[in-house]
Write a protein that holds these residues in place. Structure first.
Motif, PDB file in Angstrom:
ATOM      1  N   ASN A 162       0.834  -1.199   0.000  1.00 45.50           N
ATOM      2  CA  ASN A 162       0.000   0.000   0.000  1.00 45.50           C
ATOM      3  C   ASN A 162       0.868   1.247   0.000  1.00 45.50           C
ATOM      4  O   ASN A 162       1.246   1.744   1.064  1.00 45.50           O
ATOM      5  CB  ASN A 162      -0.945  -0.005   1.205  1.00 45.50           C
ATOM      6  CG  ASN A 162      -1.916   1.155   1.183  1.00 45.50           C
ATOM      7  OD1 ASN A 162      -1.847   2.029   0.327  1.00 45.50           O
ATOM      8  ND2 ASN A 162      -2.818   1.164   2.133  1.00 45.50           N
ATOM      9  N   ARG A 163       1.147   1.763  -1.161  1.00 43.49           N
ATOM     10  CA  ARG A 163       1.983   2.968  -1.283  1.00 43.49           C
ATOM     11  C   ARG A 163       1.271   4.210  -0.765  1.00 43.49           C
ATOM     12  O   ARG A 163       1.892   5.223  -0.507  1.00 43.49           O
ATOM     13  CB  ARG A 163       2.375   3.176  -2.744  1.00 43.49           C
ATOM     14  CG  ARG A 163       3.253   2.070  -3.289  1.00 43.49           C
ATOM     15  CD  ARG A 163       3.532   2.231  -4.763  1.00 43.49           C
ATOM     16  NE  ARG A 163       4.218   3.471  -5.015  1.00 43.49           N
ATOM     17  CZ  ARG A 163       4.204   4.098  -6.199  1.00 43.49           C
ATOM     18  NH1 ARG A 163       3.545   3.588  -7.214  1.00 43.49           N
ATOM     19  NH2 ARG A 163       4.848   5.230  -6.356  1.00 43.49           N
ATOM     20  N   PHE A 164      -0.059   4.133  -0.614  1.00 45.14           N
ATOM     21  CA  PHE A 164      -0.860   5.281  -0.226  1.00 45.14           C
ATOM     22  C   PHE A 164      -1.124   5.367   1.279  1.00 45.14           C
ATOM     23  O   PHE A 164      -1.757   6.296   1.736  1.00 45.14           O
ATOM     24  CB  PHE A 164      -2.219   5.243  -0.944  1.00 45.14           C
ATOM     25  CG  PHE A 164      -2.103   5.300  -2.428  1.00 45.14           C
ATOM     26  CD1 PHE A 164      -1.989   6.509  -3.090  1.00 45.14           C
ATOM     27  CD2 PHE A 164      -2.108   4.136  -3.179  1.00 45.14           C
ATOM     28  CE1 PHE A 164      -1.881   6.569  -4.466  1.00 45.14           C
ATOM     29  CE2 PHE A 164      -2.008   4.181  -4.560  1.00 45.14           C
ATOM     30  CZ  PHE A 164      -1.892   5.407  -5.208  1.00 45.14           C
ATOM     31  N   ILE A 165      -0.665   4.403   2.042  1.00 48.22           N
ATOM     32  CA  ILE A 165      -0.976   4.381   3.467  1.00 48.22           C
ATOM     33  C   ILE A 165      -0.398   5.622   4.156  1.00 48.22           C
ATOM     34  O   ILE A 165       0.745   5.995   3.915  1.00 48.22           O
ATOM     35  CB  ILE A 165      -0.462   3.078   4.133  1.00 48.22           C
ATOM     36  CG1 ILE A 165      -1.024   2.929   5.545  1.00 48.22           C
ATOM     37  CG2 ILE A 165       1.045   3.017   4.127  1.00 48.22           C
ATOM     38  CD1 ILE A 165      -0.828   1.548   6.139  1.00 48.22           C
ATOM     39  N   PRO A 166      -1.189   6.288   4.983  1.00 49.12           N
ATOM     40  CA  PRO A 166      -0.657   7.436   5.719  1.00 49.12           C
ATOM     41  C   PRO A 166       0.486   7.001   6.633  1.00 49.12           C
ATOM     42  O   PRO A 166       0.451   5.920   7.222  1.00 49.12           O
ATOM     43  CB  PRO A 166      -1.863   7.923   6.537  1.00 49.12           C
ATOM     44  CG  PRO A 166      -3.049   7.436   5.781  1.00 49.12           C
ATOM     45  CD  PRO A 166      -2.629   6.115   5.196  1.00 49.12           C
ATOM     46  N   PHE A 167       1.488   7.872   6.738  1.00 49.48           N
ATOM     47  CA  PHE A 167       2.714   7.530   7.459  1.00 49.48           C
ATOM     48  C   PHE A 167       3.081   8.701   8.370  1.00 49.48           C
ATOM     49  O   PHE A 167       3.368   9.793   7.898  1.00 49.48           O
ATOM     50  CB  PHE A 167       3.827   7.281   6.439  1.00 49.48           C
ATOM     51  CG  PHE A 167       5.028   6.551   6.977  1.00 49.48           C
ATOM     52  CD1 PHE A 167       5.913   7.169   7.838  1.00 49.48           C
ATOM     53  CD2 PHE A 167       5.278   5.248   6.605  1.00 49.48           C
ATOM     54  CE1 PHE A 167       7.025   6.500   8.315  1.00 49.48           C
ATOM     55  CE2 PHE A 167       6.384   4.563   7.070  1.00 49.48           C
ATOM     56  CZ  PHE A 167       7.261   5.187   7.934  1.00 49.48           C
ATOM     57  N   LEU A 168       3.065   8.449   9.673  1.00 52.09           N
ATOM     58  CA  LEU A 168       3.438   9.448  10.675  1.00 52.09           C
ATOM     59  C   LEU A 168       4.839   9.142  11.163  1.00 52.09           C
ATOM     60  O   LEU A 168       5.085   8.069  11.724  1.00 52.09           O
ATOM     61  CB  LEU A 168       2.439   9.424  11.838  1.00 52.09           C
ATOM     62  CG  LEU A 168       2.762  10.294  13.054  1.00 52.09           C
ATOM     63  CD1 LEU A 168       2.806  11.771  12.678  1.00 52.09           C
ATOM     64  CD2 LEU A 168       1.732  10.055  14.151  1.00 52.09           C
ATOM     65  N   MET A 169       5.761  10.074  10.937  1.00 46.42           N
ATOM     66  CA  MET A 169       7.146   9.899  11.366  1.00 46.42           C
ATOM     67  C   MET A 169       7.334  10.585  12.715  1.00 46.42           C
ATOM     68  O   MET A 169       7.058  11.775  12.853  1.00 46.42           O
ATOM     69  CB  MET A 169       8.109  10.516  10.347  1.00 46.42           C
ATOM     70  CG  MET A 169       9.572  10.301  10.648  1.00 46.42           C
ATOM     71  SD  MET A 169      10.108   8.602  10.376  1.00 46.42           S
ATOM     72  CE  MET A 169      10.094   8.525   8.590  1.00 46.42           C
ATOM     73  N   VAL A 170       7.805   9.823  13.707  1.00 42.94           N
ATOM     74  CA  VAL A 170       8.095  10.348  15.031  1.00 42.94           C
ATOM     75  C   VAL A 170       9.608  10.534  15.106  1.00 42.94           C
ATOM     76  O   VAL A 170      10.368   9.610  14.792  1.00 42.94           O
ATOM     77  CB  VAL A 170       7.614   9.390  16.131  1.00 42.94           C
ATOM     78  CG1 VAL A 170       7.902   9.973  17.508  1.00 42.94           C
ATOM     79  CG2 VAL A 170       6.129   9.085  15.966  1.00 42.94           C
ATOM     80  N   THR A 171      10.024  11.734  15.504  1.00 46.03           N
ATOM     81  CA  THR A 171      11.449  12.012  15.460  1.00 46.03           C
ATOM     82  C   THR A 171      11.892  13.019  16.507  1.00 46.03           C
ATOM     83  O   THR A 171      11.128  13.892  16.901  1.00 46.03           O
ATOM     84  CB  THR A 171      11.843  12.533  14.058  1.00 46.03           C
ATOM     85  OG1 THR A 171      13.245  12.811  14.049  1.00 46.03           O
ATOM     86  CG2 THR A 171      11.087  13.790  13.690  1.00 46.03           C
ATOM     87  N   GLY A 172      13.118  12.862  16.929  1.00 51.59           N
ATOM     88  CA  GLY A 172      13.761  13.855  17.771  1.00 51.59           C
ATOM     89  C   GLY A 172      14.419  14.941  16.933  1.00 51.59           C
ATOM     90  O   GLY A 172      14.898  15.941  17.453  1.00 51.59           O
ATOM     91  N   PHE A 173      14.445  14.730  15.604  1.00 46.03           N
ATOM     92  CA  PHE A 173      15.009  15.722  14.690  1.00 46.03           C
ATOM     93  C   PHE A 173      13.922  16.731  14.352  1.00 46.03           C
ATOM     94  O   PHE A 173      13.080  16.473  13.505  1.00 46.03           O
ATOM     95  CB  PHE A 173      15.481  15.069  13.384  1.00 46.03           C
ATOM     96  CG  PHE A 173      16.516  13.995  13.562  1.00 46.03           C
ATOM     97  CD1 PHE A 173      17.689  14.248  14.239  1.00 46.03           C
ATOM     98  CD2 PHE A 173      16.306  12.736  13.043  1.00 46.03           C
ATOM     99  CE1 PHE A 173      18.638  13.252  14.393  1.00 46.03           C
ATOM    100  CE2 PHE A 173      17.256  11.734  13.186  1.00 46.03           C
ATOM    101  CZ  PHE A 173      18.420  11.997  13.874  1.00 46.03           C
ATOM    102  N   GLY A 174      13.926  17.863  15.007  1.00 48.23           N
ATOM    103  CA  GLY A 174      12.878  18.850  14.775  1.00 48.23           C
ATOM    104  C   GLY A 174      13.279  19.973  13.845  1.00 48.23           C
ATOM    105  O   GLY A 174      12.458  20.830  13.528  1.00 48.23           O
TER     106      GLY A 174
END
Length: 183
Positions: free
Chosen positions: A93-105
């Motif tokens: 599923n190339r369309f799946i929503p993706f939430l990236m959690v990061t310490g790089f702000g």
């Protein structure tokens, strides 16, 4: 969040930090998310995504609604995982929503993930309200996907500003999901 029923949603969390996995799991469960699958390794998450696509009964879920992934993991980091989801021929599923959690702000890092097709970025440290806001943005805002020579992912434009010239990213009945742009 109270008016939105998330009990039918399945979210995949991928993070190699057990504390962050527990925190995200508890936060999402508190928001009412019905099914939360967790993996500490992106390779295992990829195998799980393939299994959901090939045999949902064996996987224990019928579909994945979106992914929450940490950026900094080993051996496969969040950006490599995102790149696989958006561009690999085996991605279910190339369309799946993706939430990236990061310490790089910093802006450069956010732009780097945006340019790989991330749906949203959640900077650490975060609050329950920040997670809820990102979930609402992902669920409540259906963003058109764009494909160019060097990009595939959600339309990066967030504002509906006046544009002089021919609009090239208008939804059509023929291709409601992806607008291909080659320049």
């Amino acid at each position: 969040m109270a008016e939105l029923d998330l009990s039918g949603f399945t979210i995949l969390i991928v993070d190699d930090n057990s504390y962050m996995v527990r925190l995200l799991r508890q936060t999402l469960a508190g928001l009412g998310v019905g099914t939360i699958k967790t993996y500490t390794d992106a390779k295992e998450a990829i195998e799980f995504m393939k299994l959901v696509n090939e045999n949902p009964v064996k996987a224990g879920v019928m579909q994945l609604d979106f992914i929450v992934s940490n950026w900094q993991m080993a051996p496969i980091d969040g950006l490599m995982f995102l790149r696989w989801v958006r561009t690999h021929k085996e991605s279910p599923n190339r369309f799946i929503p993706f939430l990236m959690v990061t310490g790089f702000g910093d802006k450069a890092k956010v732009e780097e993930s945006r340019d790989l097709g991330v749906s949203e970025v959640l900077a650490k440290p975060f609050s329950v309200n920040a997670v809820a806001d990102k979930v609402m943005q992902i669920i409540g805002t259906q963003r058109q996907f764009v494909q160019t020579v060097d990009y595939f992912g959600p339309d990066r434009r967030r504002q509906n500003l006046p544009f002089k010239g021919d609009e090239k990213r208008i939804l059509t009945d023929k291709h409601p999901e992806v607008k291909v742009i080659y320049e």
